[in-house]
Design a protein around this motif. Structure first.
Motif, PDB file in Angstrom:
ATOM      1  N   TYR A  88       0.832  -1.201   0.000  1.00 59.97           N
ATOM      2  CA  TYR A  88       0.000   0.000   0.000  1.00 59.97           C
ATOM      3  C   TYR A  88       0.868   1.253   0.000  1.00 59.97           C
ATOM      4  CZ  TYR A  88      -4.366  -2.529   1.079  1.00 59.97           C
ATOM      5  OH  TYR A  88      -5.475  -3.344   1.033  1.00 59.97           O
ATOM      6  N   VAL A  89       1.862   1.265   0.850  1.00 61.29           N
ATOM      7  CA  VAL A  89       2.722   2.440   0.953  1.00 61.29           C
ATOM      8  C   VAL A  89       3.329   2.757  -0.405  1.00 61.29           C
ATOM      9  CG1 VAL A  89       4.843   3.362   1.964  1.00 61.29           C
ATOM     10  CG2 VAL A  89       3.231   2.077   3.390  1.00 61.29           C
ATOM     11  N   LYS A  90       3.817   1.741  -1.082  1.00 58.07           N
ATOM     12  CA  LYS A  90       4.424   1.930  -2.398  1.00 58.07           C
ATOM     13  C   LYS A  90       3.398   2.457  -3.405  1.00 58.07           C
ATOM     14  CE  LYS A  90       7.033  -0.669  -5.919  1.00 58.07           C
ATOM     15  NZ  LYS A  90       6.103  -0.497  -7.047  1.00 58.07           N
ATOM     16  N   GLN A  91       2.218   1.830  -3.436  1.00 55.29           N
ATOM     17  CA  GLN A  91       1.203   2.242  -4.405  1.00 55.29           C
ATOM     18  C   GLN A  91       0.668   3.637  -4.123  1.00 55.29           C
ATOM     19  OE1 GLN A  91      -1.643  -1.082  -5.697  1.00 55.29           O
ATOM     20  NE2 GLN A  91      -0.735  -1.953  -3.848  1.00 55.29           N
ATOM     21  N   PHE A  92       0.428   3.957  -2.864  1.00 56.54           N
ATOM     22  CA  PHE A  92      -0.079   5.278  -2.512  1.00 56.54           C
ATOM     23  C   PHE A  92       0.906   6.362  -2.920  1.00 56.54           C
ATOM     24  CE2 PHE A  92      -3.444   3.277  -0.213  1.00 56.54           C
ATOM     25  CZ  PHE A  92      -4.388   4.253   0.051  1.00 56.54           C
ATOM     26  N   LYS A  93       2.186   6.130  -2.669  1.00 56.75           N
ATOM     27  CA  LYS A  93       3.189   7.135  -3.013  1.00 56.75           C
ATOM     28  C   LYS A  93       3.313   7.301  -4.521  1.00 56.75           C
ATOM     29  CE  LYS A  93       5.985   6.911   1.194  1.00 56.75           C
ATOM     30  NZ  LYS A  93       7.328   6.641   1.773  1.00 56.75           N
TER      31      LYS A  93
END
Length: 394
Positions: free
Chosen positions: A158-163
């Motif tokens: 999620y962190v990767k995709q959100f950023k």
């Protein structure tokens, strides 16, 4: 509630392109949209976005059951059970299917309220709706948006995709991160999975299905002002044969639905506490709107009961008979067949949409059954086995 493998397979097949890397798509706009849909798909099924990690969006809007809550919850599925295992809502979870077609909440040229999400239109669009349940104490139960954002950051993917989608600093601001979560879920809910337009009715319009005599009678009755008033509220397009009909004009009406006493006995809400419907919307300050609720889509209506905003009626035929009571002088039509008693008093009696409710002749059983048969043709192809199960059970 865990997701069944067949549902995951269905989603992956329907949205195969969503998981492709952005660099593989020549059109950055398409790639961005698909990436948001793919993220929204993951969020939609993530139970970690509830306090006890037991519920996701799909729990109350199950893709295998017409995007409604198919759990019994001790009240026949009328309302949803919260993540805490004991809280029960007071309104039924409307289908998420075709929800993207509801326009933003507004007043039309005639001054009537139209559109929005939820039964009272209090959120203008899908993202607002998606952001409601996670922090609702009787639904998914997170304490606040900060808790939701913290849960998101537990997942490295999620962190990767959100950023990638919303910027490197997206998690620096809780409000922005929460809004990005809701926008991603909304993007997923705009995909064809939620609105395939492939029912028997759609195939009939394309010349791919021939209606039975009973279904054709029901179709004629539904769209005829001479015989019923159904399409006054449940037709959006200008002509009956227009493709893409969602079977709702998205306006608001009080049709005299009684209190669901069985639900109130379980959820602790007093029987005399009134659900004011549209008047609960903070944008509406007009007593004449008291007790009005948004006209729901009839897409998949045969497989998405119980019915009405509080789930008070179990059977689709009962709903048709409820409407008919306004035009029939028959003593039989004044009795709810599910209870053997009178229909019950409207929760809000003084704002009834009598012009629409009384604009039509009484229906005999043949016409009631024909209308039900037509409504069943509005079932998306993948839910047709549910109709077969209903028929076998009866």
């Amino acid at each position: 509630m865990s997701v069944r493998i067949s549902t995951v397979a269905l989603l992956m097949a329907a949205l195969a392109g969503c998981n492709s890397p952005v660099t593989e798509n020549r059109h950055s706009g398409d790639a961005q949209r698909q990436a948001r849909q793919a993220l929204g798909q993951q969020l939609y099924f993530d139970v970690n976005l509830s306090r006890n990690r037991s519920q996701s969006c799909a729990t109350c809007h199950n893709p295998q059951q017409g995007f409604v809550d198919d759990r019994d919850n001790g009240v026949g599925g009328a309302v949803s059970l919260g993540d805490d295992g004991h809280s029960l809502g007071d309104r039924t979870a409307p289908t998420a299917a075709y929800a993207s077609f509801s326009p933003p909440f507004h007043r039309n040229a005639d001054g009537a309220w139209v559109g929005g999400q939820f039964w009272d239109g209090r959120e203008p669009g899908l993202a607002g709706q998606a952001g409601g349940p996670p922090t609702n104490p009787v639904e998914m139960g997170l304490t606040d948006k900060a808790m939701a954002v913290a849960r998101l950051q537990e997942n490295p993917s999620y962190v990767k995709q959100f950023k990638e989608l919303y910027g490197e600093q997206i998690f620096a601001n809780v409000e922005q991160a929460y809004r990005a979560m809701a926008q991603s879920i909304a993007a997923f809910e705009k995909t064809e999975l939620f609105a395939p337009f492939d029912s028997k009715y759609d195939r009939y319009l394309r010349g791919e299905y021939k209606m039975t005599e009973q279904e054709e009678l029901g179709r004629t009755l539904f769209f005829s002002q001479q015989f019923t008033n159904c399409n006054q509220c449940h037709q959006l397009k200008a002509t009956p044969r227009a493709p893409g009909e969602t079977f709702s004009n998205y306006q608001y009406h009080n049709i005299g639905v009684p209190v669901n006493a069985a639900v109130r006995a379980r959820n602790g809400v007093p029987l005399d506490q009134v659900d004011h419907g549209l008047l609960n919307n903070p944008q509406v300050d007009d007593p004449t709107q008291d007790g009005k609720f948004k006209v729901p889509t009839l897409r998949n209506v045969a497989v998405t009961g119980p019915y009405m905003h509080n789930g008070v009626f179990k059977d689709l035929r009962t709903v048709v008979l409820f409407y008919d009571k306004y035009n029939s002088r028959s003593a039989e039509r004044q009795i709810n067949p599910e209870t053997g008693q009178s229909w019950g008093q409207p929760e809000v009696p003084y704002t009834l949409s009598l012009k629409e409710l009384e604009d039509g002749p009484a229906l005999d059983d043949r016409r009631v059954d024909a209308l039900v048969a037509f409504l069943k043709t509005l079932t998306d192809r993948r839910y047709e086995p549910l109709l077969e199960q209903q028929q076998a059970a009866n």
